[in-house]
Scaffold this motif. Structure first.
Motif, PDB file in Angstrom:
ATOM      1  N   LEU A   1       4.833   5.328  -5.618  1.00  0.00           N
ATOM      2  CA  LEU A   1       5.046   5.222  -7.058  1.00  0.00           C
ATOM      3  C   LEU A   1       3.964   5.966  -7.846  1.00  0.00           C
ATOM      4  N   LEU A   2       2.784   6.097  -7.262  1.00  0.00           N
ATOM      5  CA  LEU A   2       1.721   6.891  -7.891  1.00  0.00           C
ATOM      6  C   LEU A   2       1.928   8.383  -7.674  1.00  0.00           C
ATOM      7  N   GLY A   3       2.790   8.732  -6.697  1.00  0.00           N
ATOM      8  CA  GLY A   3       3.008  10.135  -6.369  1.00  0.00           C
ATOM      9  C   GLY A   3       1.865  10.760  -5.609  1.00  0.00           C
TER      10      GLY A   3
ATOM     11  N   ARG B   1       0.841  -1.207   0.000  1.00  0.00           N
ATOM     12  CA  ARG B   1       0.000   0.000   0.000  1.00  0.00           C
ATOM     13  C   ARG B   1       0.871   1.250   0.000  1.00  0.00           C
ATOM     14  N   ASN B   2       1.879   1.279   0.887  1.00  0.00           N
ATOM     15  CA  ASN B   2       2.758   2.435   0.985  1.00  0.00           C
ATOM     16  C   ASN B   2       3.608   2.616  -0.267  1.00  0.00           C
ATOM     17  N   GLU B   3       4.131   1.524  -0.783  1.00  0.00           N
ATOM     18  CA  GLU B   3       4.995   1.609  -1.956  1.00  0.00           C
ATOM     19  C   GLU B   3       4.214   2.022  -3.203  1.00  0.00           C
ATOM     20  N   ILE B   4       2.991   1.526  -3.346  1.00  0.00           N
ATOM     21  CA  ILE B   4       2.162   1.903  -4.495  1.00  0.00           C
ATOM     22  C   ILE B   4       1.815   3.382  -4.432  1.00  0.00           C
ATOM     23  N   CYS B   5       1.474   3.882  -3.260  1.00  0.00           N
ATOM     24  CA  CYS B   5       1.172   5.314  -3.123  1.00  0.00           C
ATOM     25  C   CYS B   5       2.374   6.161  -3.525  1.00  0.00           C
TER      26      CYS B   5
END
Length: 266
Positions: free
Chosen positions: A181-183, A175-179
């Motif tokens: 990478l999405l900026g 969840r944290n890493e995707i956020c």
């Protein structure tokens, strides 16, 4: 932390130990399963669905699934018969013995024995598509995201990514890493986030890590495995700004973000 890739790798580890063998002994150490005995049943398959491990067994026409969820501290370990366990015995919740091996589930958050057959409900029917499943369907995940936003236009990207009814397998790390990478800041409303990119990132990250001994989301060399998770007060790998941490909406998780790469007002 056990997420979808962890369970996929665990199933791959246990499959050659259990699949095709007959259970010579089972011991389920939770009160409601105290009388359950699957001795003599055959292990047909070991697989994962999201964050759940499934051991599928049969005895003639009878079928059942030993279903477990690791939670934060659970694990399954393989021992030679008679070998001393490497975890305290009082934390054992399930013991499955086959020829040449004893497989023990320790500190499992959930343990169930589900009977399978016509008219019996699927206990995992509420889950969204499995990010690592053979039947992965991004269109279903996008439809579930749209439904979540329709029900609550203020729902955050964090809550949607962690909702196993949307797609199964994402935990707090991803969840944290995707956020990042999405900026987007973790509290950004999902309605203003690129849903297709979020789904695509989730699938790519979990698939890339499904059999890796060390999880990585950065693609950077050395020990730079993660962008933000667990890196509070350390410099952002992209811009150098100290990473911050904040309590999550439900207070039982921590969100990590870069104030420069993921400003709250973006």
């Amino acid at each position: 932390m056990p997420e979808g890739d962890t369970l996929f790798a665990l199933a791959a580890q246990l499959r050659p130990v259990l699949a095709g063998k007959t259970l010579s002994r089972t011991d389920f150490r939770v009160p409601r399963l105290a009388t359950a005995d699957l001795s003599g049943w055959r292990v047909d398959e070991v697989r994962s669905v999201g964050k759940h491990l499934l051991v599928e067994v049969s005895d003639g026409d009878r079928r059942a699934v030993i279903r477990s969820h690791l939670g934060m501290d659970g694990s399954w370990r393989v021992f030679e018969p008679g070998r001393r366990w490497t975890k305290p015995g009082h934390t054992a919740r399930a013991v499955l013995r086959v020829d040449g091996a004893e497989v023990v589930g320790f500190a499992l958050r959930e343990l169930h024995v589900d009977r399978v057959g016509p008219g019996r409900p699927d206990p995992l029917a509420h889950l969204g598509p499995d990010l690592l499943g053979a039947d992965w369907d991004p269109a279903r995940a996008l439809a579930h995201m749209a439904d979540a936003v329709a029900r609550d236009p203020s729902v955050t990207v964090s809550r949607v990514l962690l909702d196993q009814r949307v797609m199964a397998g994402v935990g707090n790390i991803y969840r944290n890493e995707i956020c990042f990478l999405l900026g987007v800041h973790p509290t950004t409303p999902m309605r203003v986030v690129d849903a297709e990119e979020a789904v695509s990132l989730a699938r790519r990250l979990l698939w890339h890590n499904r059999l890796r001994p060390v999880r990585t989301t950065t693609g950077l060399p050395g020990r730079a495995d993660l962008w933000v998770y667990g890196r509070a007060d350390r410099p952002c790998r992209r811009c150098g700004t100290p990473i911050r941490r904040v309590p999550d909406e439900d207070r039982d998780r921590i969100a990590f973000y870069c104030p420069s790469c993921q400003p709250p007002d973006r």
